[in-house]
Design a protein around this motif. Structure first.
Motif, PDB file in Angstrom:
ATOM      1  N   LEU A  25      62.486   3.307 110.440  1.00 21.97           N
ATOM      2  CA  LEU A  25      61.838   4.607 110.644  1.00 21.97           C
ATOM      3  C   LEU A  25      60.548   4.527 111.444  1.00 21.97           C
ATOM      4  O   LEU A  25      60.370   5.281 112.420  1.00 21.97           O
ATOM      5  N   PRO A  26      59.603   3.639 111.100  1.00 20.08           N
ATOM      6  CA  PRO A  26      58.395   3.569 111.935  1.00 20.08           C
ATOM      7  C   PRO A  26      58.711   3.186 113.378  1.00 20.08           C
ATOM      8  O   PRO A  26      58.052   3.660 114.314  1.00 20.08           O
ATOM      9  N   GLY A  27      59.722   2.332 113.563  1.00 21.85           N
ATOM     10  CA  GLY A  27      60.120   1.976 114.922  1.00 21.85           C
ATOM     11  C   GLY A  27      60.657   3.163 115.688  1.00 21.85           C
ATOM     12  O   GLY A  27      60.334   3.360 116.865  1.00 21.85           O
ATOM     13  N   MET A  28      61.472   3.988 115.032  1.00 24.40           N
ATOM     14  CA  MET A  28      62.013   5.174 115.702  1.00 24.40           C
ATOM     15  C   MET A  28      60.919   6.203 115.979  1.00 24.40           C
ATOM     16  O   MET A  28      60.984   6.930 116.980  1.00 24.40           O
ATOM     17  N   LEU A  29      59.931   6.269 115.104  1.00 26.93           N
ATOM     18  CA  LEU A  29      58.797   7.154 115.376  1.00 26.93           C
ATOM     19  C   LEU A  29      58.081   6.719 116.647  1.00 26.93           C
ATOM     20  O   LEU A  29      57.709   7.548 117.480  1.00 26.93           O
ATOM     21  N   ALA A  30      57.881   5.398 116.787  1.00 27.38           N
ATOM     22  CA  ALA A  30      57.229   4.887 117.996  1.00 27.38           C
ATOM     23  C   ALA A  30      58.107   5.110 119.222  1.00 27.38           C
ATOM     24  O   ALA A  30      57.621   5.501 120.297  1.00 27.38           O
ATOM     25  N   LEU A  31      59.418   4.886 119.077  1.00 25.70           N
ATOM     26  CA  LEU A  31      60.328   5.078 120.200  1.00 25.70           C
ATOM     27  C   LEU A  31      60.348   6.534 120.660  1.00 25.70           C
ATOM     28  O   LEU A  31      60.423   6.819 121.859  1.00 25.70           O
ATOM     29  N   SER A  32      60.274   7.460 119.715  1.00 27.99           N
ATOM     30  CA  SER A  32      60.305   8.878 120.072  1.00 27.99           C
ATOM     31  C   SER A  32      59.108   9.275 120.932  1.00 27.99           C
ATOM     32  O   SER A  32      59.157  10.273 121.654  1.00 27.99           O
ATOM     33  N   MET A  33      58.027   8.508 120.851  1.00 27.57           N
ATOM     34  CA  MET A  33      56.854   8.789 121.681  1.00 27.57           C
ATOM     35  C   MET A  33      57.105   8.468 123.158  1.00 27.57           C
ATOM     36  O   MET A  33      56.334   8.870 124.026  1.00 27.57           O
ATOM     37  N   MET A  34      58.183   7.730 123.426  1.00 29.65           N
ATOM     38  CA  MET A  34      58.556   7.429 124.812  1.00 29.65           C
ATOM     39  C   MET A  34      59.462   8.505 125.407  1.00 29.65           C
ATOM     40  O   MET A  34      59.571   8.623 126.627  1.00 29.65           O
ATOM     41  N   PHE A  35      60.132   9.270 124.557  1.00 26.40           N
ATOM     42  CA  PHE A  35      61.080  10.263 125.046  1.00 26.40           C
ATOM     43  C   PHE A  35      60.350  11.432 125.712  1.00 26.40           C
ATOM     44  O   PHE A  35      59.259  11.817 125.298  1.00 26.40           O
ATOM     45  N   GLY A  36      60.978  12.007 126.712  1.00 27.58           N
ATOM     46  CA  GLY A  36      60.438  13.209 127.333  1.00 27.58           C
ATOM     47  C   GLY A  36      59.463  12.957 128.467  1.00 27.58           C
ATOM     48  O   GLY A  36      58.913  13.913 129.017  1.00 27.58           O
ATOM     49  N   VAL A  37      59.222  11.672 128.826  1.00 29.40           N
ATOM     50  CA  VAL A  37      58.335  11.406 129.955  1.00 29.40           C
ATOM     51  C   VAL A  37      58.879  12.044 131.224  1.00 29.40           C
ATOM     52  O   VAL A  37      58.128  12.598 132.037  1.00 29.40           O
ATOM     53  N   GLU A  38      60.202  12.002 131.375  1.00 31.53           N
ATOM     54  CA  GLU A  38      60.794  12.599 132.572  1.00 31.53           C
ATOM     55  C   GLU A  38      60.626  14.117 132.581  1.00 31.53           C
ATOM     56  O   GLU A  38      60.534  14.734 133.646  1.00 31.53           O
ATOM     57  N   ASP A  90      45.890   5.692 105.354  1.00 32.74           N
ATOM     58  CA  ASP A  90      46.631   4.790 106.236  1.00 32.74           C
ATOM     59  C   ASP A  90      47.752   5.530 106.968  1.00 32.74           C
ATOM     60  O   ASP A  90      48.018   5.267 108.149  1.00 32.74           O
ATOM     61  N   ALA A  91      48.402   6.454 106.259  1.00 39.96           N
ATOM     62  CA  ALA A  91      49.478   7.221 106.892  1.00 39.96           C
ATOM     63  C   ALA A  91      48.931   8.090 108.024  1.00 39.96           C
ATOM     64  O   ALA A  91      49.558   8.196 109.092  1.00 39.96           O
ATOM     65  N   PHE A  92      47.765   8.695 107.814  1.00 39.89           N
ATOM     66  CA  PHE A  92      47.153   9.504 108.876  1.00 39.89           C
ATOM     67  C   PHE A  92      46.759   8.636 110.071  1.00 39.89           C
ATOM     68  O   PHE A  92      46.900   9.060 111.228  1.00 39.89           O
ATOM     69  N   VAL A  93      46.274   7.431 109.792  1.00 40.00           N
ATOM     70  CA  VAL A  93      45.935   6.510 110.886  1.00 40.00           C
ATOM     71  C   VAL A  93      47.193   6.143 111.670  1.00 40.00           C
ATOM     72  O   VAL A  93      47.180   6.083 112.906  1.00 40.00           O
ATOM     73  N   ALA A  94      48.302   5.914 110.971  1.00 41.14           N
ATOM     74  CA  ALA A  94      49.559   5.592 111.633  1.00 41.14           C
ATOM     75  C   ALA A  94      50.001   6.731 112.548  1.00 41.14           C
ATOM     76  O   ALA A  94      50.414   6.503 113.695  1.00 41.14           O
ATOM     77  N   VAL A  95      49.908   7.954 112.060  1.00 41.39           N
ATOM     78  CA  VAL A  95      50.267   9.110 112.885  1.00 41.39           C
ATOM     79  C   VAL A  95      49.342   9.193 114.103  1.00 41.39           C
ATOM     80  O   VAL A  95      49.782   9.489 115.220  1.00 41.39           O
ATOM     81  N   GLY A  96      48.059   8.905 113.878  1.00 40.44           N
ATOM     82  CA  GLY A  96      47.119   8.895 114.999  1.00 40.44           C
ATOM     83  C   GLY A  96      47.482   7.867 116.056  1.00 40.44           C
ATOM     84  O   GLY A  96      47.383   8.141 117.259  1.00 40.44           O
ATOM     85  N   LEU A  97      47.926   6.689 115.629  1.00 46.12           N
ATOM     86  CA  LEU A  97      48.341   5.658 116.584  1.00 46.12           C
ATOM     87  C   LEU A  97      49.580   6.076 117.358  1.00 46.12           C
ATOM     88  O   LEU A  97      49.708   5.795 118.560  1.00 46.12           O
ATOM     89  N   LEU A  98      50.503   6.741 116.686  1.00 48.18           N
ATOM     90  CA  LEU A  98      51.703   7.226 117.366  1.00 48.18           C
ATOM     91  C   LEU A  98      51.345   8.247 118.447  1.00 48.18           C
ATOM     92  O   LEU A  98      51.847   8.180 119.578  1.00 48.18           O
ATOM     93  N   LEU A  99      50.464   9.179 118.117  1.00 49.35           N
ATOM     94  CA  LEU A  99      50.066  10.189 119.094  1.00 49.35           C
ATOM     95  C   LEU A  99      49.196   9.585 120.196  1.00 49.35           C
ATOM     96  O   LEU A  99      49.203  10.074 121.335  1.00 49.35           O
ATOM     97  N   TRP A 100      48.464   8.549 119.872  1.00 50.81           N
ATOM     98  CA  TRP A 100      47.673   7.847 120.871  1.00 50.81           C
ATOM     99  C   TRP A 100      48.587   7.190 121.913  1.00 50.81           C
ATOM    100  O   TRP A 100      48.337   7.260 123.115  1.00 50.81           O
TER     101      TRP A 100
END
Length: 271
Positions: free
Chosen positions: A72-85, A149-159
């Protein structure tokens, strides 16, 4: 040849106000055509279900642990790559239709238009992230770390997302062709999957594991697993000790490179 008019008294506050106006314009486009972000959310949830249930009983993590909690955390990070196009396409389309020329004729900051687009896409990404996390919780994912910690994780994803958006903005302003958009889409997938998102880099061949360790997506995924209290799949290597540092540093480098390039490309439109 059009030129951009810049107010001699331009301030940070006026730049922020102009950027928010551009953000509002882009958000209104989604309100009129909501299906693009809706399908984007559905696609991310579908990937979680496919990989979670397809590989769930087949992947043994180094150090042990539940694969779904790793995924799940990996897919959250991967989803941040989607939509660049999509970001690239929006900037390119506005350039071809003369919208950017109209913006450039106004006494506004050169960073306001690209920043407004980045903020609109970031807000959309935040909603997608919330939907994906909610879907993960429904299928059994859990967070054992603290709320902070969860909020920090979300912040890193959005970063990470913020940094990647600037790549799309720059490419949209610099190239403005459909062929380039396809090339970006083809490029995003290998970068996203050549990482520790789906399987731990330690299980890959030696050289491939090194490449995956150095991937910014791997750093964000590893840091989020640590903050969410999920299995890391890591027992040694660069990410074992420095995931949080790299999750901050990689997007900072990308942002430092592509923000100036994007502003320069915007100012040179029509030159």
């Amino acid at each position: 040849m059009s030129t951009i008019h810049t107010s001699p008294t331009h301030t940070l506050a006026s730049t922020a106000r102009e950027s928010w106006l551009v953000t509002g314009r882009d958000l209104r486009h989604w309100l009129r055509d909501p299906w693009t972000p809706v399908f984007g959310m559905a696609f991310s949830v579908m990937l979680v279900l496919v990989f979670g249930y397809l590989f769930g009983g087949a992947v043994a993590l180094p150090g042990g642990g539940d694969y779904l909690a790793y995924l799940l955390p990996g897919m959250l990070a991967l989803s941040m790559m989607f939509g660049v196009e999509s970001t690239m396409a929006a900037m390119a389309t506005d350039s071809r239709r003369g919208v950017m020329d109209r913006f450039r004729s106004l006494p506004m900051s050169g960073v306001a238009v690209p920043l407004g687009r980045a903020m609109a896409d970031l807000l959309n990404s935040a909603v997608q992230l919330a939907v994906l996390m909610g879907g993960g919780l429904l299928i059994g994912w859990s967070v054992s770390g603290s709320l902070l910690d969860a909020f920090v994780a979300v912040g890193l994803l959005l970063w990470l997302r913020f940094a990647v958006l600037w790549l799309g903005i720059f490419l949209g302003l610099a190239f403005r062709s459909e062929g380039a958009m396809v090339a970006v889409q083809v490029l995003v997938w290998p970068i996203g999957f050549l990482s520790g998102v789906i399987v731990p880099p330690e299980t890959m061949p030696g050289w491939l594991g090194v490449v995956a360790d150095l991937n910014p997506v791997s750093a964000t995924a590893a840091a989020c697993r640590e903050l969410f209290g999920n299995p890391s799949g890591i027992t040694e290597g660069l990410l074992a000790d420095h995931a949080l540092l790299l999750a901050v540093a990689w997007p900072a480098v990308l942002t430092a490179v592509f923000v100036p390039l994007s502003v320069r490309a915007f100012r040179r439109l029509g030159a």
